[in-house]
Design a protein around this motif. Structure first.
Motif, PDB file in Angstrom:
ATOM      1  N   VAL A  18       0.842  -1.194   0.000  1.00 39.60           N
ATOM      2  CA  VAL A  18       0.000   0.000   0.000  1.00 39.60           C
ATOM      3  C   VAL A  18       0.878   1.246   0.000  1.00 39.60           C
ATOM      4  CG1 VAL A  18      -1.855   1.242   1.160  1.00 39.60           C
ATOM      5  CG2 VAL A  18      -1.762  -1.251   1.290  1.00 39.60           C
ATOM      6  N   PRO A  19       0.685   2.143  -0.982  1.00 41.90           N
ATOM      7  CA  PRO A  19       1.530   3.332  -1.058  1.00 41.90           C
ATOM      8  C   PRO A  19       1.223   4.362   0.020  1.00 41.90           C
ATOM      9  CG  PRO A  19      -0.154   3.396  -2.765  1.00 41.90           C
ATOM     10  CD  PRO A  19      -0.267   2.054  -2.102  1.00 41.90           C
ATOM     11  N   TYR A  20       2.251   5.111   0.375  1.00 40.62           N
ATOM     12  CA  TYR A  20       2.168   6.311   1.212  1.00 40.62           C
ATOM     13  C   TYR A  20       1.361   6.111   2.499  1.00 40.62           C
ATOM     14  CZ  TYR A  20       3.615  11.176   1.314  1.00 40.62           C
ATOM     15  OH  TYR A  20       4.278  12.341   1.616  1.00 40.62           O
ATOM     16  N   VAL A  21       1.814   5.194   3.304  1.00 42.25           N
ATOM     17  CA  VAL A  21       1.194   4.964   4.615  1.00 42.25           C
ATOM     18  C   VAL A  21       1.983   5.746   5.652  1.00 42.25           C
ATOM     19  CG1 VAL A  21       0.609   3.246   6.357  1.00 42.25           C
ATOM     20  CG2 VAL A  21       0.398   2.676   3.923  1.00 42.25           C
ATOM     21  N   GLU A  22       1.321   6.631   6.381  1.00 44.20           N
ATOM     22  CA  GLU A  22       2.044   7.424   7.383  1.00 44.20           C
ATOM     23  C   GLU A  22       1.269   7.614   8.686  1.00 44.20           C
ATOM     24  OE1 GLU A  22       2.939  11.166   5.536  1.00 44.20           O
ATOM     25  OE2 GLU A  22       0.860  11.872   5.581  1.00 44.20           O
ATOM     26  N   GLU A  61       7.038  11.947   7.979  1.00 39.03           N
ATOM     27  CA  GLU A  61       6.055  11.627   9.028  1.00 39.03           C
ATOM     28  C   GLU A  61       5.914  10.122   9.201  1.00 39.03           C
ATOM     29  OE1 GLU A  61       1.414  12.551  10.328  1.00 39.03           O
ATOM     30  OE2 GLU A  61       2.325  13.591   8.621  1.00 39.03           O
ATOM     31  N   ALA A  62       5.952   9.383   8.106  1.00 37.26           N
ATOM     32  CA  ALA A  62       5.869   7.926   8.200  1.00 37.26           C
ATOM     33  C   ALA A  62       7.045   7.363   8.984  1.00 37.26           C
ATOM     34  CB  ALA A  62       5.813   7.317   6.806  1.00 37.26           C
ATOM     35  N   ASP A 115       9.333   9.360  -3.381  1.00 38.74           N
ATOM     36  CA  ASP A 115       8.468  10.147  -2.508  1.00 38.74           C
ATOM     37  C   ASP A 115       9.179  10.553  -1.222  1.00 38.74           C
ATOM     38  OD1 ASP A 115       6.657   9.418  -4.473  1.00 38.74           O
ATOM     39  OD2 ASP A 115       5.003   9.170  -3.064  1.00 38.74           O
ATOM     40  N   LEU A 116       9.958   9.643  -0.645  1.00 41.85           N
ATOM     41  CA  LEU A 116      10.611   9.964   0.619  1.00 41.85           C
ATOM     42  C   LEU A 116      11.654  11.068   0.444  1.00 41.85           C
ATOM     43  CD1 LEU A 116      11.035   9.574   3.600  1.00 41.85           C
ATOM     44  CD2 LEU A 116      12.498   7.601   3.112  1.00 41.85           C
TER      45      LEU A 116
END
Length: 247
Positions: free
Chosen positions: A84-88, A146-147, A169-170
């Motif tokens: 799952v993308p972009y979990v934070e 934040e993640a 992204d990071l």
């Protein structure tokens, strides 16, 4: 991964023909991640190849288009697991994990499990978590500062099998877009791996070069995702025909 070993995989974003498995070197891949996030395909388009890979003992994960729990459940009904993308956010991560590994529990019953860990009874918990979903992999992508700040809590969520860094992204979140060799990003990878290791969760990142993967493996990365189908074909063609044209 449970034995502390390193697993090796790649991303599939264009290939859908199941005959592809005949050209895979034995023992090269432990898993693949099918991704339709950055193209016009749908996850269902990869199903024929998914079953061909299963015949070779290669695990098939699917990266969802969205970060919606219903989409996670749908993917897990057809693939070995989900990325799952972009979990934070921790609360959101718990719902995503529950959608993967508590299937088919829903509604008020699921809310009681998420809030108070109160299952309808022991048999339901055994069925969902230990039988139906026992071999389902849930892997959140860590793609923001934040993640990383919430990573210890995310790794503590039941059902999180690994964490997977999206470096584009990071690094963008860090203010150093696509600088994968930047000292701050290298240090961030080390921090992520160390936090995950303390929770006995393997961590890793996508990279398009062997050198970057080896660096991360030396830091302790055990979830190795190298390149993708189209990039590897491009690299092979460029290398071979480049050498011939020079000759």
């Amino acid at each position: 991964m449970l034995r502390g070993e390193t697993v090796y995989g790649t991303m599939i974003q264009h290939a859908t023909n199941p005959a592809l498995v005949d050209f895979l070197p034995p023992g090269a891949l432990d898993f693949v991640i099918f991704t339709a996030e950055h193209n016009a395909l749908d996850i269902a388009d990869f199903l024929p190849l998914r079953y061909a890979l299963a015949a070779k003992g290669i695990v098939s994960l699917a990266r969802t288009h969205s970060r919606d729990p219903d989409d996670v459940s749908k993917v897990c009904d057809s693939y070995d697991g989900v990325v799952v993308p972009y979990v934070e956010d921790v609360a959101h991560a718990k719902r995503l994990a529950a959608a993967a590994v508590y299937r088919p529990l829903k509604g008020a019953a699921l809310e009681r499990v998420l809030k108070d860990d109160k299952w309808p009874n022991a048999r339901t918990k055994q069925y969902c978590f230990e039988e139906r979903c026992a071999n389902t992999l849930f892997i959140p992508m860590i793609e923001s500062v934040e993640a990383v700040d919430n990573l210890e809590e995310i790794c503590s969520i039941p059902g999180v099998n690994a964490v997977f860094v999206g470096p584009n992204d990071l690094t963008t979140s860090m203010g150093i877009p696509n600088e994968y060799d930047h000292p701050d990003f290298v240090a961030m990878m080390k921090r992520i791996i160390e936090i995950a290791d303390r929770k006995h969760v393997p961590a890793g990142s996508w990279f398009g070069t062997v050198e970057q993967q080896q660096r991360t493996m030396k830091q302790g990365g055990r979830f190795v995702v190298y390149s993708n189908d189209s990039s590897m074909m491009k690299d092979a063609i460029q290398l071979a025909f480049g050498q011939m044209r020079k000759a």
